[in-house]
Motif scaffolding. Structure first.
Motif, PDB file in Angstrom:
ATOM      1  N   ALA A  13      14.113   2.893  27.823  1.00 35.35           N
ATOM      2  CA  ALA A  13      14.739   1.841  27.023  1.00 35.35           C
ATOM      3  C   ALA A  13      15.490   2.454  25.840  1.00 35.35           C
ATOM      4  O   ALA A  13      16.689   2.196  25.643  1.00 35.35           O
ATOM      5  CB  ALA A  13      13.676   0.858  26.541  1.00 35.35           C
ATOM      6  N   ASP A  32      10.296   9.207  18.085  1.00 36.58           N
ATOM      7  CA  ASP A  32       9.185   8.907  19.005  1.00 36.58           C
ATOM      8  C   ASP A  32       7.919   9.474  18.385  1.00 36.58           C
ATOM      9  O   ASP A  32       7.925  10.574  17.845  1.00 36.58           O
ATOM     10  CB  ASP A  32       9.411   9.495  20.400  1.00 36.58           C
ATOM     11  CG  ASP A  32       8.555   8.778  21.449  1.00 36.58           C
ATOM     12  OD1 ASP A  32       9.137   8.174  22.378  1.00 36.58           O
ATOM     13  OD2 ASP A  32       7.308   8.811  21.333  1.00 36.58           O
ATOM     14  N   ASN A  40       6.997   7.624  29.248  1.00 31.17           N
ATOM     15  CA  ASN A  40       5.999   7.830  30.304  1.00 31.17           C
ATOM     16  C   ASN A  40       6.564   8.556  31.513  1.00 31.17           C
ATOM     17  O   ASN A  40       5.809   8.932  32.412  1.00 31.17           O
ATOM     18  CB  ASN A  40       5.412   6.492  30.743  1.00 31.17           C
ATOM     19  CG  ASN A  40       4.374   6.015  29.761  1.00 31.17           C
ATOM     20  OD1 ASN A  40       3.928   6.773  28.895  1.00 31.17           O
ATOM     21  ND2 ASN A  40       3.994   4.757  29.871  1.00 31.17           N
ATOM     22  N   HIS A  58       5.937   9.228  38.919  1.00 30.04           N
ATOM     23  CA  HIS A  58       7.081   8.335  38.673  1.00 30.04           C
ATOM     24  C   HIS A  58       8.115   8.543  39.777  1.00 30.04           C
ATOM     25  O   HIS A  58       8.748   9.594  39.836  1.00 30.04           O
ATOM     26  CB  HIS A  58       7.674   8.601  37.295  1.00 30.04           C
ATOM     27  CG  HIS A  58       6.928   7.882  36.213  1.00 30.04           C
ATOM     28  ND1 HIS A  58       5.640   8.221  35.859  1.00 30.04           N
ATOM     29  CD2 HIS A  58       7.264   6.811  35.452  1.00 30.04           C
ATOM     30  CE1 HIS A  58       5.227   7.390  34.914  1.00 30.04           C
ATOM     31  NE2 HIS A  58       6.187   6.526  34.642  1.00 30.04           N
ATOM     32  N   ILE A  59       8.267   7.541  40.612  1.00 26.54           N
ATOM     33  CA  ILE A  59       9.197   7.645  41.740  1.00 26.54           C
ATOM     34  C   ILE A  59      10.362   6.715  41.472  1.00 26.54           C
ATOM     35  O   ILE A  59      10.167   5.514  41.242  1.00 26.54           O
ATOM     36  CB  ILE A  59       8.483   7.284  43.059  1.00 26.54           C
ATOM     37  CG1 ILE A  59       7.440   8.359  43.363  1.00 26.54           C
ATOM     38  CG2 ILE A  59       9.459   7.206  44.230  1.00 26.54           C
ATOM     39  CD1 ILE A  59       6.061   7.937  43.214  1.00 26.54           C
ATOM     40  N   ARG A 338       9.040  -1.909  28.074  1.00 32.31           N
ATOM     41  CA  ARG A 338       7.793  -2.487  28.600  1.00 32.31           C
ATOM     42  C   ARG A 338       6.803  -2.853  27.501  1.00 32.31           C
ATOM     43  O   ARG A 338       6.055  -3.805  27.618  1.00 32.31           O
ATOM     44  CB  ARG A 338       7.149  -1.513  29.588  1.00 32.31           C
ATOM     45  CG  ARG A 338       6.653  -0.298  28.905  1.00 32.31           C
ATOM     46  CD  ARG A 338       6.106   0.791  29.766  1.00 32.31           C
ATOM     47  NE  ARG A 338       5.649   1.817  28.854  1.00 32.31           N
ATOM     48  CZ  ARG A 338       4.409   1.990  28.476  1.00 32.31           C
ATOM     49  NH1 ARG A 338       3.447   1.251  28.984  1.00 32.31           N
ATOM     50  NH2 ARG A 338       4.102   2.928  27.609  1.00 32.31           N
ATOM     51  N   TYR A 345       7.551  -3.155  33.920  1.00 31.74           N
ATOM     52  CA  TYR A 345       8.931  -2.880  34.291  1.00 31.74           C
ATOM     53  C   TYR A 345       8.953  -1.616  35.131  1.00 31.74           C
ATOM     54  O   TYR A 345       8.353  -0.607  34.718  1.00 31.74           O
ATOM     55  CB  TYR A 345       9.708  -2.532  33.029  1.00 31.74           C
ATOM     56  CG  TYR A 345      10.570  -3.572  32.381  1.00 31.74           C
ATOM     57  CD1 TYR A 345      11.420  -4.386  33.106  1.00 31.74           C
ATOM     58  CD2 TYR A 345      10.585  -3.674  30.988  1.00 31.74           C
ATOM     59  CE1 TYR A 345      12.252  -5.293  32.455  1.00 31.74           C
ATOM     60  CE2 TYR A 345      11.413  -4.582  30.343  1.00 31.74           C
ATOM     61  CZ  TYR A 345      12.238  -5.382  31.087  1.00 31.74           C
ATOM     62  OH  TYR A 345      13.058  -6.262  30.451  1.00 31.74           O
ATOM     63  N   MET A 347      11.239   1.640  36.332  1.00 28.93           N
ATOM     64  CA  MET A 347      12.221   2.380  35.542  1.00 28.93           C
ATOM     65  C   MET A 347      13.621   1.786  35.684  1.00 28.93           C
ATOM     66  O   MET A 347      14.351   1.640  34.696  1.00 28.93           O
ATOM     67  CB  MET A 347      12.233   3.852  35.971  1.00 28.93           C
ATOM     68  CG  MET A 347      10.930   4.560  35.662  1.00 28.93           C
ATOM     69  SD  MET A 347      10.936   6.278  36.142  1.00 28.93           S
ATOM     70  CE  MET A 347      10.625   6.181  37.889  1.00 28.93           C
TER      71      MET A 347
HETATM   72  P1  FAD Z   1       8.036   4.185  27.597  1.00 27.20           P
HETATM   73  O1  FAD Z   1       8.451   5.128  28.652  1.00 27.20           O
HETATM   74  O2  FAD Z   1       6.585   3.977  27.415  1.00 27.20           O
HETATM   75  O3  FAD Z   1       8.661   4.659  26.215  1.00 27.20           O
HETATM   76  C1  FAD Z   1       8.290   4.082  24.976  1.00 27.20           C
HETATM   77  C2  FAD Z   1       8.217   5.202  23.952  1.00 27.20           C
HETATM   78  O4  FAD Z   1       8.081   4.616  22.660  1.00 27.20           O
HETATM   79  C3  FAD Z   1       7.013   6.108  24.148  1.00 27.20           C
HETATM   80  O5  FAD Z   1       7.433   7.446  24.291  1.00 27.20           O
HETATM   81  C4  FAD Z   1       6.179   5.894  22.888  1.00 27.20           C
HETATM   82  O6  FAD Z   1       5.562   7.079  22.423  1.00 27.20           O
HETATM   83  C5  FAD Z   1       7.219   5.418  21.893  1.00 27.20           C
HETATM   84  N1  FAD Z   1       6.652   4.579  20.827  1.00 27.20           N
HETATM   85  C6  FAD Z   1       5.876   3.479  20.983  1.00 27.20           C
HETATM   86  N2  FAD Z   1       5.574   2.952  19.783  1.00 27.20           N
HETATM   87  C7  FAD Z   1       6.171   3.722  18.850  1.00 27.20           C
HETATM   88  C8  FAD Z   1       6.225   3.679  17.422  1.00 27.20           C
HETATM   89  N3  FAD Z   1       5.619   2.708  16.729  1.00 27.20           N
HETATM   90  N4  FAD Z   1       6.928   4.644  16.785  1.00 27.20           N
HETATM   91  C9  FAD Z   1       7.553   5.635  17.493  1.00 27.20           C
HETATM   92  N5  FAD Z   1       7.528   5.713  18.830  1.00 27.20           N
HETATM   93  C10 FAD Z   1       6.856   4.771  19.509  1.00 27.20           C
HETATM   94  N6  FAD Z   1       8.241   2.978  37.311  1.00 27.20           N
HETATM   95  C11 FAD Z   1       8.968   3.216  38.433  1.00 27.20           C
HETATM   96  O7  FAD Z   1      10.114   2.759  38.547  1.00 27.20           O
HETATM   97  N7  FAD Z   1       8.459   3.993  39.448  1.00 27.20           N
HETATM   98  C12 FAD Z   1       7.205   4.541  39.386  1.00 27.20           C
HETATM   99  O8  FAD Z   1       6.775   5.238  40.301  1.00 27.20           O
HETATM  100  C13 FAD Z   1       6.424   4.283  38.216  1.00 27.20           C
HETATM  101  N8  FAD Z   1       5.184   4.806  38.109  1.00 27.20           N
HETATM  102  C14 FAD Z   1       4.441   4.551  36.997  1.00 27.20           C
HETATM  103  C15 FAD Z   1       3.171   5.108  36.918  1.00 27.20           C
HETATM  104  C16 FAD Z   1       2.382   4.865  35.812  1.00 27.20           C
HETATM  105  C17 FAD Z   1       1.009   5.462  35.750  1.00 27.20           C
HETATM  106  C18 FAD Z   1       2.875   4.054  34.748  1.00 27.20           C
HETATM  107  C19 FAD Z   1       2.016   3.763  33.545  1.00 27.20           C
HETATM  108  C20 FAD Z   1       4.154   3.513  34.826  1.00 27.20           C
HETATM  109  C21 FAD Z   1       4.956   3.747  35.946  1.00 27.20           C
HETATM  110  N9  FAD Z   1       6.253   3.242  36.043  1.00 27.20           N
HETATM  111  C22 FAD Z   1       6.996   3.485  37.178  1.00 27.20           C
HETATM  112  C23 FAD Z   1       6.853   2.446  34.958  1.00 27.20           C
HETATM  113  C24 FAD Z   1       7.644   3.330  33.973  1.00 27.20           C
HETATM  114  O9  FAD Z   1       6.762   4.202  33.325  1.00 27.20           O
HETATM  115  C25 FAD Z   1       8.332   2.412  32.942  1.00 27.20           C
HETATM  116  O10 FAD Z   1       9.266   1.592  33.605  1.00 27.20           O
HETATM  117  C26 FAD Z   1       9.113   3.159  31.860  1.00 27.20           C
HETATM  118  O11 FAD Z   1       8.396   4.224  31.325  1.00 27.20           O
HETATM  119  C27 FAD Z   1       9.428   2.170  30.746  1.00 27.20           C
HETATM  120  O12 FAD Z   1      10.250   2.769  29.776  1.00 27.20           O
HETATM  121  P2  FAD Z   1      10.142   2.299  28.266  1.00 27.20           P
HETATM  122  O13 FAD Z   1      11.191   3.027  27.533  1.00 27.20           O
HETATM  123  O14 FAD Z   1      10.124   0.819  28.203  1.00 27.20           O
HETATM  124  O15 FAD Z   1       8.671   2.738  27.803  1.00 27.20           O
END
Ligand code: FAD
Length: 363
Positions: A13, A32, A40, A58-59, A338, A345, A347
């Motif tokens: 995101a 971050d 993640n 993560h696929i 997410r 969500y 990826m």
């Molecule tokens: P994130 O990747 O969680 O990023 C958010 C970031 O914000 C983190 O790095 C966190 O440290 C940071 N943050 C949070 N709060 C603060 C704060 N207050 N100050 C500073 N930094 C902060 N999706 C797929 O499409 N295929 C898959 O195979 C798949 N497998 C998965 C397996 C697992 C075990 C999990 C848990 C998820 C999986 N997903 C998969 C989903 C995927 O991880 C998410 O779609 C994606 O990571 C979401 O991105 P994001 O940026 O919303 O969140």
């Protein structure tokens, strides 16, 4: 410190938003609280030199060409179709349930029409689908539910199937044919050099500054940004005013097995009924890396720890709606991803939501 935009979180995101805004000429600070980018999806070489996903497998898969086009600016790809086997009563069966699963489990040799008829005969009728148990029982009946889903759900969520919204089981398809791919999307590929490398390329822009190991709460008072894009937990942003939004967490147990070329037949094996972990993933299947040894990860669900899966119950959704209403009034803060939107969500869905938001804001 004055800047145009503060982006909180360097996952999908945050990084898509940061890249788009930087490319439109804005100065962007990305922070971050972790010591790495990629959220993640973070991957790295372990001590033995095998590329592993720190937070579980993560696929990447999508049906949306515009997402592929966008991400392909930052990475090449390698083809990979994920396959999952489920271990029950000491044998391995394809997951999602397909023709092979049913025929080998029950010693049958049904064709597609036979499988459809079999499923029809075992289904339990439900007038209303109110939760995941209703959905699974009305789709595959009790025996398949008990062998593959009931205990897995207990472990994964710490809840009974009947306590979970139907949307959770709704993600698991059932097939009458032999297709044993976990996903059927038109695009199924992995970033050729890994996710972290792709994120590095996204953030490699002169208008982007990156601060790792920095939480929003630490910098909120010293940063003056015209706009904030926040991908952290929405309840934390508002000091948990309406209470905590619960998440299911995981403990990842990584292991390197020197001298073992492959540990298992496919990328992931599920263990619905045995062990405290839910599944084992072997990374070399996902990445195609050649190495004399192999690296695996076991996932142990737990209630405390990093927030991974929003728990989809009606109470939690109602609490989230309260936060969402507050957020709607905060015009200079955009909640994305997410944790900020409290939803599961994939990826590609996060990338789509971020690109969409940018399309509207950069008009
Ligand atoms: P994130 O990747 O969680 O990023 C958010 C970031 O914000 C983190 O790095 C966190 O440290 C940071 N943050 C949070 N709060 C603060 C704060 N207050 N100050 C500073 N930094 C902060 N999706 C797929 O499409 N295929 C898959 O195979 C798949 N497998 C998965 C397996 C697992 C075990 C999990 C848990 C998820 C999986 N997903 C998969 C989903 C995927 O991880 C998410 O779609 C994606 O990571 C979401 O991105 P994001 O940026 O919303 O969140």
């Amino acid at each position: 410190m004055k800047l145009d935009v503060l982006v909180v979180g360097a996952g999908f995101a945050g990084c898509v938003v940061a890249e788009r805004l930087a490319s439109s000429g804005k100065s962007v600070l990305v922070i971050d609280r972790r010591e790495h980018i990629a959220g993640n999806a973070f991957d790295k070489q372990d001590a033995a030199g095998v590329l592993v996903h720190q937070y579980g497998p993560h696929i990447f898969h999508t049906n949306a060409p515009h997402i592929v086009e966008y991400l392909s600016r930052f990475t090449d790809w390698r083809p990979y179709e994920h396959r999952v086997l489920s271990s029950t009563d000491g044998k391995l069966y394809p997951m999602p349930i397909n023709r092979t699963t049913i025929n080998s489990l029950y010693g049958l040799s049904l064709d597609e029409a036979g499988i459809a008829a079999f499923l029809k005969s075992v289904r339990e009728k439900r007038d209303r689908i109110e939760n995941s148990e209703d959905l699974v029982l009305s789709s595959i009946g009790r025996d398949l539910c008990d062998r593959f889903f009931r205990n897995y759900t207990r472990k994964q969520w710490g809840l009974e199937l009947s306590q979970l919204s139907a949307t959770v089981a709704g993600r698991i398809p059932v097939r009458t044919n032999d297709d044993d791919r976990y996903f059927t999307d038109t695009f199924q590929k992995m970033p050729a050099e890994g996710y972290t490398s792709m994120f590095q390329n996204m953030l490699n822009h002169p208008n982007i500054t990156l601060e790792l190991g920095t939480s929003f709460q630490q910098v909120a008072s010293r940063m003056q940004a015209a706009e904030i894009y926040y991908s952290g937990q929405i309840d934390e942003f508002y000091n948990f005013r309406f209470g905590l939004l619960p998440y299911r967490s995981l403990r990842f147990e990584h292991e390197h097995l020197p001298g073992t070329k492959y540990f298992q037949q496919v990328g992931t094996v599920n263990y619905p009924n045995d062990h405290d972990f839910t599944r084992i993933t072997e990374f070399k299947h996902l990445t195609g890396q050649k190495h004399a040894g192999t690296s695996i990860v076991r996932e142990y669900p737990q209630s405390q720890g990093d927030p991974y899966y929003p728990i989809p119950t009606p109470e939690n959704q109602a609490r989230y709606e309260q936060y969402k209403q507050l957020a709607a009034a905060d015009k200079h803060v955009h909640f994305i991803g997410r944790l900020a939107e409290y939803r599961y969500y994939n990826m590609d869905q996060v990338v789509a939501a971020a690109l969409n938001l940018m399309k509207n804001s950069l008009r």
